[in-house]
Design a protein around this motif. Sequence first.
Motif, PDB file in Angstrom:
ATOM      1  N   PRO A 283     -12.394   2.502   8.611  1.00  0.00           N
ATOM      2  CA  PRO A 283     -12.618   1.109   9.026  1.00  0.00           C
ATOM      3  C   PRO A 283     -13.794   0.475   8.290  1.00  0.00           C
ATOM      4  CG  PRO A 283     -12.459   2.607  10.918  1.00  0.00           C
ATOM      5  CD  PRO A 283     -12.623   3.453   9.701  1.00  0.00           C
ATOM      6  N   GLY A 284     -13.743  -0.845   8.208  1.00  0.00           N
ATOM      7  CA  GLY A 284     -14.859  -1.592   7.663  1.00  0.00           C
ATOM      8  C   GLY A 284     -14.569  -2.168   6.295  1.00  0.00           C
ATOM      9  N   GLU A 285     -15.352  -3.175   5.918  1.00  0.00           N
ATOM     10  CA  GLU A 285     -15.201  -3.800   4.607  1.00  0.00           C
ATOM     11  C   GLU A 285     -16.189  -3.234   3.591  1.00  0.00           C
ATOM     12  OE1 GLU A 285     -15.001  -8.007   4.417  1.00  0.00           O
ATOM     13  OE2 GLU A 285     -13.840  -8.208   6.269  1.00  0.00           O
ATOM     14  N   ASP A 286     -17.347  -2.808   4.049  1.00  0.00           N
ATOM     15  CA  ASP A 286     -18.390  -2.322   3.146  1.00  0.00           C
ATOM     16  C   ASP A 286     -18.169  -0.834   2.873  1.00  0.00           C
ATOM     17  OD1 ASP A 286     -20.615  -2.184   1.567  1.00  0.00           O
ATOM     18  OD2 ASP A 286     -22.037  -2.026   3.241  1.00  0.00           O
ATOM     19  N   LEU A 287     -17.116  -0.535   2.114  1.00  0.00           N
ATOM     20  CA  LEU A 287     -16.720   0.833   1.813  1.00  0.00           C
ATOM     21  C   LEU A 287     -16.699   1.049   0.311  1.00  0.00           C
ATOM     22  CD1 LEU A 287     -13.553   1.171   4.117  1.00  0.00           C
ATOM     23  CD2 LEU A 287     -15.848   2.009   4.633  1.00  0.00           C
ATOM     24  N   PRO A 288     -16.877   2.276  -0.146  1.00  0.00           N
ATOM     25  CA  PRO A 288     -16.646   2.549  -1.568  1.00  0.00           C
ATOM     26  C   PRO A 288     -15.174   2.327  -1.896  1.00  0.00           C
ATOM     27  CG  PRO A 288     -16.970   4.595  -0.349  1.00  0.00           C
ATOM     28  CD  PRO A 288     -17.286   3.487   0.601  1.00  0.00           C
ATOM     29  N   GLU A 289     -14.894   2.006  -3.133  1.00  0.00           N
ATOM     30  CA  GLU A 289     -13.514   1.745  -3.529  1.00  0.00           C
ATOM     31  C   GLU A 289     -12.615   2.950  -3.272  1.00  0.00           C
ATOM     32  OE1 GLU A 289     -10.069   0.125  -4.652  1.00  0.00           O
ATOM     33  OE2 GLU A 289     -11.950  -0.920  -4.238  1.00  0.00           O
ATOM     34  N   SER A 290     -13.165   4.157  -3.357  1.00  0.00           N
ATOM     35  CA  SER A 290     -12.356   5.357  -3.110  1.00  0.00           C
ATOM     36  C   SER A 290     -11.768   5.360  -1.703  1.00  0.00           C
ATOM     37  CB  SER A 290     -13.205   6.613  -3.324  1.00  0.00           C
ATOM     38  OG  SER A 290     -14.327   6.617  -2.449  1.00  0.00           O
ATOM     39  N   GLU A 291     -12.502   4.809  -0.724  1.00  0.00           N
ATOM     40  CA  GLU A 291     -11.995   4.769   0.644  1.00  0.00           C
ATOM     41  C   GLU A 291     -11.076   3.578   0.868  1.00  0.00           C
ATOM     42  OE1 GLU A 291     -15.188   5.265   3.457  1.00  0.00           O
ATOM     43  OE2 GLU A 291     -15.803   7.172   2.563  1.00  0.00           O
ATOM     44  N   HIS A 292     -11.356   2.443   0.242  1.00  0.00           N
ATOM     45  CA  HIS A 292     -10.406   1.334   0.285  1.00  0.00           C
ATOM     46  C   HIS A 292      -9.051   1.798  -0.256  1.00  0.00           C
ATOM     47  CE1 HIS A 292     -12.770  -1.991   1.721  1.00  0.00           C
ATOM     48  NE2 HIS A 292     -13.676  -1.899   0.757  1.00  0.00           N
ATOM     49  N   ARG A 293      -9.103   2.569  -1.347  1.00  0.00           N
ATOM     50  CA  ARG A 293      -7.865   3.067  -1.960  1.00  0.00           C
ATOM     51  C   ARG A 293      -7.080   3.942  -0.990  1.00  0.00           C
ATOM     52  NH1 ARG A 293      -7.501   8.177  -5.556  1.00  0.00           N
ATOM     53  NH2 ARG A 293      -5.316   8.121  -6.198  1.00  0.00           N
ATOM     54  N   LEU A 294      -7.765   4.787  -0.232  1.00  0.00           N
ATOM     55  CA  LEU A 294      -7.073   5.658   0.713  1.00  0.00           C
ATOM     56  C   LEU A 294      -6.457   4.866   1.858  1.00  0.00           C
ATOM     57  CD1 LEU A 294      -9.563   8.666   0.861  1.00  0.00           C
ATOM     58  CD2 LEU A 294      -7.370   8.552  -0.329  1.00  0.00           C
ATOM     59  N   ASN A 295      -7.002   3.689   2.149  1.00  0.00           N
ATOM     60  CA  ASN A 295      -6.402   2.828   3.173  1.00  0.00           C
ATOM     61  C   ASN A 295      -5.117   2.164   2.683  1.00  0.00           C
ATOM     62  OD1 ASN A 295      -8.296   3.317   5.182  1.00  0.00           O
ATOM     63  ND2 ASN A 295      -9.637   1.647   4.541  1.00  0.00           N
ATOM     64  N   ARG A 296      -4.979   1.983   1.365  1.00  0.00           N
ATOM     65  CA  ARG A 296      -3.764   1.390   0.789  1.00  0.00           C
ATOM     66  C   ARG A 296      -2.743   2.510   0.597  1.00  0.00           C
ATOM     67  NH1 ARG A 296      -7.825  -0.732  -2.810  1.00  0.00           N
ATOM     68  NH2 ARG A 296      -6.969   0.537  -4.507  1.00  0.00           N
ATOM     69  N   ARG A 297      -1.960   2.769   1.636  1.00  0.00           N
ATOM     70  CA  ARG A 297      -1.189   4.008   1.643  1.00  0.00           C
ATOM     71  C   ARG A 297       0.190   3.823   2.277  1.00  0.00           C
ATOM     72  NH1 ARG A 297      -4.046   3.632   6.266  1.00  0.00           N
ATOM     73  NH2 ARG A 297      -3.284   4.717   8.132  1.00  0.00           N
ATOM     74  N   LEU A 298       1.014   4.864   2.104  1.00  0.00           N
ATOM     75  CA  LEU A 298       2.312   4.953   2.773  1.00  0.00           C
ATOM     76  C   LEU A 298       2.246   6.097   3.774  1.00  0.00           C
ATOM     77  CD1 LEU A 298       5.328   3.895   2.706  1.00  0.00           C
ATOM     78  CD2 LEU A 298       5.799   5.957   1.342  1.00  0.00           C
ATOM     79  N   GLU A 299       2.785   5.869   4.941  1.00  0.00           N
ATOM     80  CA  GLU A 299       2.891   6.901   5.979  1.00  0.00           C
ATOM     81  C   GLU A 299       4.366   7.034   6.345  1.00  0.00           C
ATOM     82  OE1 GLU A 299       0.999   7.756  10.430  1.00  0.00           O
ATOM     83  OE2 GLU A 299       0.960   5.739   9.567  1.00  0.00           O
ATOM     84  N   VAL A 300       4.788   8.261   6.643  1.00  0.00           N
ATOM     85  CA  VAL A 300       6.194   8.512   6.990  1.00  0.00           C
ATOM     86  C   VAL A 300       6.258   9.128   8.377  1.00  0.00           C
ATOM     87  CG1 VAL A 300       8.340   9.642   6.328  1.00  0.00           C
ATOM     88  CG2 VAL A 300       6.730   8.892   4.554  1.00  0.00           C
ATOM     89  N   ILE A 301       7.094   8.583   9.236  1.00  0.00           N
ATOM     90  CA  ILE A 301       7.296   9.098  10.583  1.00  0.00           C
ATOM     91  C   ILE A 301       8.704   9.659  10.684  1.00  0.00           C
ATOM     92  CG2 ILE A 301       7.384   8.533  13.046  1.00  0.00           C
ATOM     93  CD1 ILE A 301       5.403   6.260  12.447  1.00  0.00           C
ATOM     94  N   VAL A 302       8.807  10.877  11.211  1.00  0.00           N
ATOM     95  CA  VAL A 302      10.119  11.502  11.421  1.00  0.00           C
ATOM     96  C   VAL A 302      10.637  11.016  12.774  1.00  0.00           C
ATOM     97  CG1 VAL A 302      11.404  13.656  11.597  1.00  0.00           C
ATOM     98  CG2 VAL A 302       9.392  13.516  10.099  1.00  0.00           C
ATOM     99  N   ASN A 303      11.744  10.314  12.778  1.00  0.00           N
ATOM    100  CA  ASN A 303      12.290   9.738  14.020  1.00  0.00           C
ATOM    101  C   ASN A 303      13.052  10.777  14.849  1.00  0.00           C
ATOM    102  OD1 ASN A 303      11.288   7.178  13.292  1.00  0.00           O
ATOM    103  ND2 ASN A 303      13.103   6.810  12.032  1.00  0.00           N
TER     104      ASN A 303
END
Length: 303
Positions: A283-303
Amino acid sequence: MKQLHLVASIVVMALHATGVAASGVSIPCDDGTRYYNLAREAGASRDFVKAAEWLQKSVAACDSYPAWHLMGTAYQRQRNLQESLAAYEQAVAHAGSQDQAALSMARYGQVLALNGQRFEALTMLERAMEAHSNPPSWMRENARELDLSLAEAPVSSDSIKRSLASQEFGLLAMNQIENQANVRGETKARIQIPINYQLNSVELDERTSDNIHELGKVLASQEHEGKTFTLVGHTDVRGTWAHNLALSERRAEAARAILETTFPPLSGRLRVVGAGEAKPKYPGEDLPESEHRLNRRLEVIVN
């Protein structure tokens, strides 16, 4: 070199805290308590072989969560990784609370990382943090270290399969964790594979683009034949809420297009959802780019 640094940091963090109070531990019988206290004395003297022997006597006298958890730590200090995993598994089975179960599960994840199973370790640590009422800092830092390291290298389909198996049939499927997850509506198996996106784009970033093909191998495999999956797109917190919500859905749509084109048996089995910036890993805006990058992600849920 980065992997060696990661393993070293995990070992250091494991040495500083066992996850069980050093004193005032309740063991359900006199012999069990006596052997447990002898094990603590041996551990204080760095005789972890003797500590493990006393703890074996303690659980033989009467099974208890503190003894099994400390046994996992004693074996971990000896680098007897399989014995350590087995002891932490017993600790989860004997846990008297969700927080206890989560602590042992996180230590189990540390041992997986030491054994080279970093993706499975990250899954274990992330689920432990979800189950714990107030995850300690060492748990969060271990997960972050693993997350950052995995985002720099490919993840194999075999690792994804093992991670799913642990959620559906293994340690993560045990009642203590399952019940806590049920309260939070998170019982379904999930794949948080490093599939990250370029800034303000639906294009996968170069370092994790190969992972979508490893993911497709698993989803289209015989073990998951007939199952459906939800692809959840995420963004970092920069930009407006409306823009990020739309962008996250387009990211999931783009991932579905790649998967269905490359693995035709998945056609019609993939649902798309956009989460926007609502569920950042960091969470947060004041993050290193490495953590912003990890937030830009795909998640998969098995239904």
